[in-house]
Design a protein around this motif. Structure first.
Motif, PDB file in Angstrom:
ATOM      1  N   TRP A 153      23.892 -21.504   3.962  1.00 35.34           N
ATOM      2  CA  TRP A 153      24.290 -21.307   5.367  1.00 35.34           C
ATOM      3  C   TRP A 153      23.786 -22.424   6.263  1.00 35.34           C
ATOM      4  O   TRP A 153      24.399 -22.700   7.302  1.00 35.34           O
ATOM      5  CB  TRP A 153      23.789 -19.956   5.873  1.00 35.34           C
ATOM      6  CG  TRP A 153      22.294 -19.860   5.936  1.00 35.34           C
ATOM      7  CD1 TRP A 153      21.459 -19.426   4.949  1.00 35.34           C
ATOM      8  CD2 TRP A 153      21.461 -20.224   7.033  1.00 35.34           C
ATOM      9  NE1 TRP A 153      20.149 -19.509   5.360  1.00 35.34           N
ATOM     10  CE2 TRP A 153      20.129 -19.991   6.642  1.00 35.34           C
ATOM     11  CE3 TRP A 153      21.710 -20.737   8.295  1.00 35.34           C
ATOM     12  CZ2 TRP A 153      19.051 -20.251   7.471  1.00 35.34           C
ATOM     13  CZ3 TRP A 153      20.625 -20.983   9.127  1.00 35.34           C
ATOM     14  CH2 TRP A 153      19.315 -20.735   8.711  1.00 35.34           C
ATOM     15  N   THR A 178      26.895 -14.234   9.327  1.00 33.30           N
ATOM     16  CA  THR A 178      26.922 -15.609   8.807  1.00 33.30           C
ATOM     17  C   THR A 178      27.170 -15.614   7.299  1.00 33.30           C
ATOM     18  O   THR A 178      28.014 -16.362   6.804  1.00 33.30           O
ATOM     19  CB  THR A 178      25.609 -16.331   9.137  1.00 33.30           C
ATOM     20  OG1 THR A 178      25.466 -16.388  10.560  1.00 33.30           O
ATOM     21  CG2 THR A 178      25.572 -17.727   8.560  1.00 33.30           C
ATOM     22  N   HIS A 179      26.435 -14.774   6.560  1.00 28.77           N
ATOM     23  CA  HIS A 179      26.591 -14.744   5.103  1.00 28.77           C
ATOM     24  C   HIS A 179      27.950 -14.197   4.697  1.00 28.77           C
ATOM     25  O   HIS A 179      28.571 -14.703   3.748  1.00 28.77           O
ATOM     26  CB  HIS A 179      25.476 -13.926   4.465  1.00 28.77           C
ATOM     27  CG  HIS A 179      24.139 -14.607   4.510  1.00 28.77           C
ATOM     28  ND1 HIS A 179      23.906 -15.824   3.923  1.00 28.77           N
ATOM     29  CD2 HIS A 179      22.973 -14.240   5.097  1.00 28.77           C
ATOM     30  CE1 HIS A 179      22.650 -16.178   4.131  1.00 28.77           C
ATOM     31  NE2 HIS A 179      22.065 -15.239   4.848  1.00 28.77           N
ATOM     32  N   ARG A 229      30.655 -16.673   4.872  1.00 29.77           N
ATOM     33  CA  ARG A 229      30.576 -17.631   3.773  1.00 29.77           C
ATOM     34  C   ARG A 229      30.816 -16.955   2.420  1.00 29.77           C
ATOM     35  O   ARG A 229      30.678 -17.572   1.384  1.00 29.77           O
ATOM     36  CB  ARG A 229      29.201 -18.305   3.775  1.00 29.77           C
ATOM     37  CG  ARG A 229      28.940 -19.153   5.007  1.00 29.77           C
ATOM     38  CD  ARG A 229      27.535 -19.767   4.956  1.00 29.77           C
ATOM     39  NE  ARG A 229      27.272 -20.466   3.723  1.00 29.77           N
ATOM     40  CZ  ARG A 229      27.644 -21.726   3.450  1.00 29.77           C
ATOM     41  NH1 ARG A 229      28.279 -22.421   4.369  1.00 29.77           N
ATOM     42  NH2 ARG A 229      27.361 -22.285   2.295  1.00 29.77           N
TER      43      ARG A 229
END
Length: 127
Positions: free
Chosen positions: A39, A92-93, A96
């Motif tokens: 990240w 965020t994770h 992704r």
């Protein structure tokens, strides 16, 4: 209940301090190469270092106010802020498509929510 809240807050402080020190001291490129550090490629060095500093402050805020008896209301406030930070980390994770770190973030979120609930409610330092 009080003992459980202290234990969970202590464990969170270790997580916060470890993550913060790592983000402050380990170069971004090295962080990006770790299993759950990809990240960092999406953010600048300044953001990663600032996040590390915030995590170190959170480690202090989850324990010190209650330990020294100065503004102990900051313990549950810090816990609520940590919940918000973990929501951001999970977003965020997930963007992704990294699911493994989300499980850890969810655990830390639950721990912080427990501390916030307990310290704002039944085991408040003001009561």
């Amino acid at each position: 209940m009080n003992l459980a809240l202290w234990i969970v807050a202590g464990l969170l402080a270790v997580v916060m301090l470890t993550g913060g020190v790592t983000k402050l001291l380990v170069p971004k490129e090295k962080l990006a190469a770790t299993a759950h550090g990809g990240w960092t490629a999406d953010f600048g060095v300044g953001f990663v270092k600032t996040l590390g500093a915030v995590e170190i402050l959170a480690a202090a805020g989850i324990l010190l106010p209650a330990l020294v008896g100065i503004a102990p209301v900051m313990v549950p406030v810090t816990a609520v802020c940590w919940v918000a930070l973990m929501i951001g980390a999970m977003i965020t994770h997930l963007r992704r498509r990294e699911t493994t770190p989300v499980a850890a973030n969810l655990l830390y979120l639950a721990m912080a929510a427990f501390v916030a609930w307990g310290r704002f409610g039944p085991e408040s330092f003001t009561g």
